[in-house]
Scaffold this motif. Sequence first.
Motif, short mmCIF file in Angstrom:
data_model
loop_
_atom_site.label_atom_id
_atom_site.label_comp_id
_atom_site.label_asym_id
_atom_site.label_seq_id
_atom_site.Cartn_x
_atom_site.Cartn_y
_atom_site.Cartn_z
N ALA A 9 0.86 -1.29 -0.15
CA ALA A 9 0.05 0.10 -0.04
C ALA A 9 0.76 1.33 0.10
O ALA A 9 0.15 2.46 -0.63
CB ALA A 9 -0.87 0.07 1.10
N LEU A 10 1.92 1.15 0.35
CA LEU A 10 3.00 2.38 0.51
C LEU A 10 3.53 2.69 -0.93
O LEU A 10 3.57 3.57 -1.37
CB LEU A 10 3.90 2.27 1.78
N CYS A 11 4.48 1.44 -1.14
CA CYS A 11 5.45 1.62 -2.38
C CYS A 11 4.82 1.26 -3.67
O CYS A 11 5.24 1.54 -4.72
CB CYS A 11 6.81 0.94 -2.32
N LEU A 37 1.73 -4.26 3.75
CA LEU A 37 3.06 -3.28 3.45
C LEU A 37 4.34 -4.49 3.35
O LEU A 37 4.09 -5.45 4.25
CB LEU A 37 3.45 -2.56 4.56
N HIS A 38 5.38 -4.10 2.79
CA HIS A 38 6.55 -4.89 3.07
C HIS A 38 6.75 -4.41 4.37
O HIS A 38 6.92 -3.21 4.87
CB HIS A 38 7.57 -4.55 1.95
N PRO A 39 7.90 -5.68 4.98
CA PRO A 39 8.23 -5.26 6.32
C PRO A 39 9.35 -4.01 6.28
O PRO A 39 9.06 -2.96 7.18
CB PRO A 39 9.19 -6.40 6.59
N ILE A 40 10.10 -3.74 5.16
CA ILE A 40 11.01 -2.58 5.16
C ILE A 40 10.03 -1.50 4.93
O ILE A 40 10.54 -0.41 5.58
CB ILE A 40 11.93 -2.83 3.97
N CYS A 41 9.09 -1.34 4.26
CA CYS A 41 8.23 -0.28 4.26
C CYS A 41 7.49 0.09 5.54
O CYS A 41 7.60 1.33 5.82
CB CYS A 41 7.18 -0.20 3.06
N HIS A 42 7.22 -0.99 6.19
CA HIS A 42 6.26 -0.70 7.39
C HIS A 42 7.35 -0.02 8.70
O HIS A 42 7.24 1.01 9.23
CB HIS A 42 5.86 -2.03 8.16
N ARG A 43 8.69 -0.38 8.42
CA ARG A 43 9.65 -0.07 9.50
C ARG A 43 10.31 1.57 8.84
O ARG A 43 10.61 2.28 9.80
CB ARG A 43 10.97 -0.98 9.45
#
Length: 93
Positions: A9-11, A37-43
Motif C-alpha cells: 500500500a505504500l510503495c 506493507l513490505h516489512p521494510i516499508c512498515h519500518r
Amino acid sequence: MSDAAEACALCGRPLGRRAERHHVVPKSQGGRETVPLHPICHRAIHAAAGNKELARIYPTLDALRAHPEIAAFLRWIAGKPPDFHAPTRRPRR
C-alpha cells in the motif's frame, strides 16, 4: 504469507513472501483500517514518524508519501525486488 498479486500500500511494488499489516491511523490513536506493507516499508514509516504525528499530520497514505523521508525512501526502494531487506535507520533528532 501474502498473495503474490497483492501490492504494498505504500510503495506499490508486489508483496513478497512476507507482508505486515499497518494501521493507517495508529490503533493507539483510534485507527482501525489496516493495509498490507513490505516489512521494510512498515519500518520506514515508524522510523520517520511517531504514532501521534502519523495520526495528526499523516492520516492518509498520500499524506505519508509526501513526508520528505518517506518520499526519499520510496525513490530508493522503487527498483528493489519484493523481498529486499536492509536495516532501517532512525534519523538523529
